[in-house]
Enzyme design. Structure first.
Site, PDB file in Angstrom:
ATOM      1  CG  HIS A  95      38.227  45.371  41.759  1.00 44.32           C
ATOM      2  ND1 HIS A  95      37.219  45.362  40.880  1.00 44.32           N
ATOM      3  CD2 HIS A  95      39.361  44.710  41.204  1.00 44.32           C
ATOM      4  CE1 HIS A  95      37.436  44.587  39.942  1.00 44.32           C
ATOM      5  NE2 HIS A  95      38.472  44.226  40.055  1.00 44.32           N
ATOM      6  CB  CYS A 109      33.528  48.333  43.996  1.00 47.95           C
ATOM      7  SG  CYS A 109      32.387  49.723  43.479  1.00 47.95           S
ATOM      8  CG  HIS A 143      34.312  49.222  39.821  1.00 47.37           C
ATOM      9  ND1 HIS A 143      33.655  48.469  40.597  1.00 47.37           N
ATOM     10  CD2 HIS A 143      35.680  48.640  39.567  1.00 47.37           C
ATOM     11  CE1 HIS A 143      34.317  47.415  40.768  1.00 47.37           C
ATOM     12  NE2 HIS A 143      35.544  47.516  40.404  1.00 47.37           N
TER      13      HIS A 143
END
Length: 240
Positions: free
Chosen positions: A210, A147, A198
């Site tokens: 993402h 990510c 994240h």
């Protein structure tokens, strides 16, 4: 034998007569007859199907219109579009390549990108070209991203240096709430660990792009999904 010869002679005369008639008709002047070209399609009724990698910016430039005109024609409130989405092309659009400039005419260079839209849009356009690239823990290149590696690569590709991890990225830029998010902002979530574990890039319409371990690739996800909505930690504006 004579009846057969007579029959052949009759057929020959008929062929000669037909040929003469055809020649005579083709020699007649067809004055006053115009060829009518088929009517051109009404531009306001023209549709364009969005392809992977397209953006409003690239479509507008290709068709000789503007992003504003496209958004007004399609009642769009942001620049976010998706593959296979059908757009109405406004009447001002010019289909096909633009006319060539005269040899002596030199066009001015494009202005330097700025927050007014160009720089952010360029970054967003590049990010969407990486959709579908595989997820790889620790990856920072198109061969595989995690990510933060995805965000790190997209911004770094345009000369913007960010920390490598999502935890450190959460400490840079200007904090923004979910209601204040604009395309190009970073969105952070608490997932497998406490804190900003994240991160993704916000595109508008509550959608972000993402590197997803669950999805196995760079994917689109809505902030409205139960999982991410409950885990939203905050946003950061990197570009002023």
């Amino acid at each position: 034998m004579k009846p057969r010869a007579g029959s052949l002679l009759s057929k020959f005369c008929l062929i000669v007569l037909s040929a003469g008639l055809i020649w005579g008709l083709t020699g007649l002047p067809f004055t006053g007859v115009d060829m009518v070209a088929p009517a051109a399609a009404t531009q306001s009724q023209t549709r364009y199907t969005v392809k992977s990698g397209d953006s409003l910016w690239t479509i507008a430039n290709r068709l000789g219109t503007s992003v504003t005109a496209l958004k007004q024609a399609n009642n769009l409130r942001s620049d976010l579009i998706f593959p296979k989405q059908v757009l109405v092309i406004p009447e001002t659009a010019v289909w096909g390549p633009p006319p060539a400039a005269a040899p002596a005419v030199r066009t001015a260079p494009n202005p330097a990108p700025g927050r007014s839209g160009d720089r952010v849009q360029i970054i967003l356009d590049y990010g969407r070209t990486l959709e579908g690239h595989p997820y790889r823990w620790g990856g920072t290149a198109p061969g595989g991203f995690d990510c933060s590696g995805f965000v790190y690569h997209v911004f770094g590709h345009h000369g913007i240096s960010l920390p490598r991890t999502s935890y450190d990225m959460f400490g840079v830029g200007t904090p923004v709430s979910r209601a204040e998010l604009r395309p190009g902002d970073l969105v952070f979530f608490t997932t497998y660990r406490a804190g900003a574990s994240h991160v993704g890039i916000f595109y508008g319409n509550n959608m972000f792009l993402h590197g997803s371990s669950a999805g196995g690739a760079v994917i689109w996800t809505s902030l409205d999904t139960a999982y991410y909505s409950a885990r939203f930690l905050g946003g950061r504006r990197i570009l002023p």
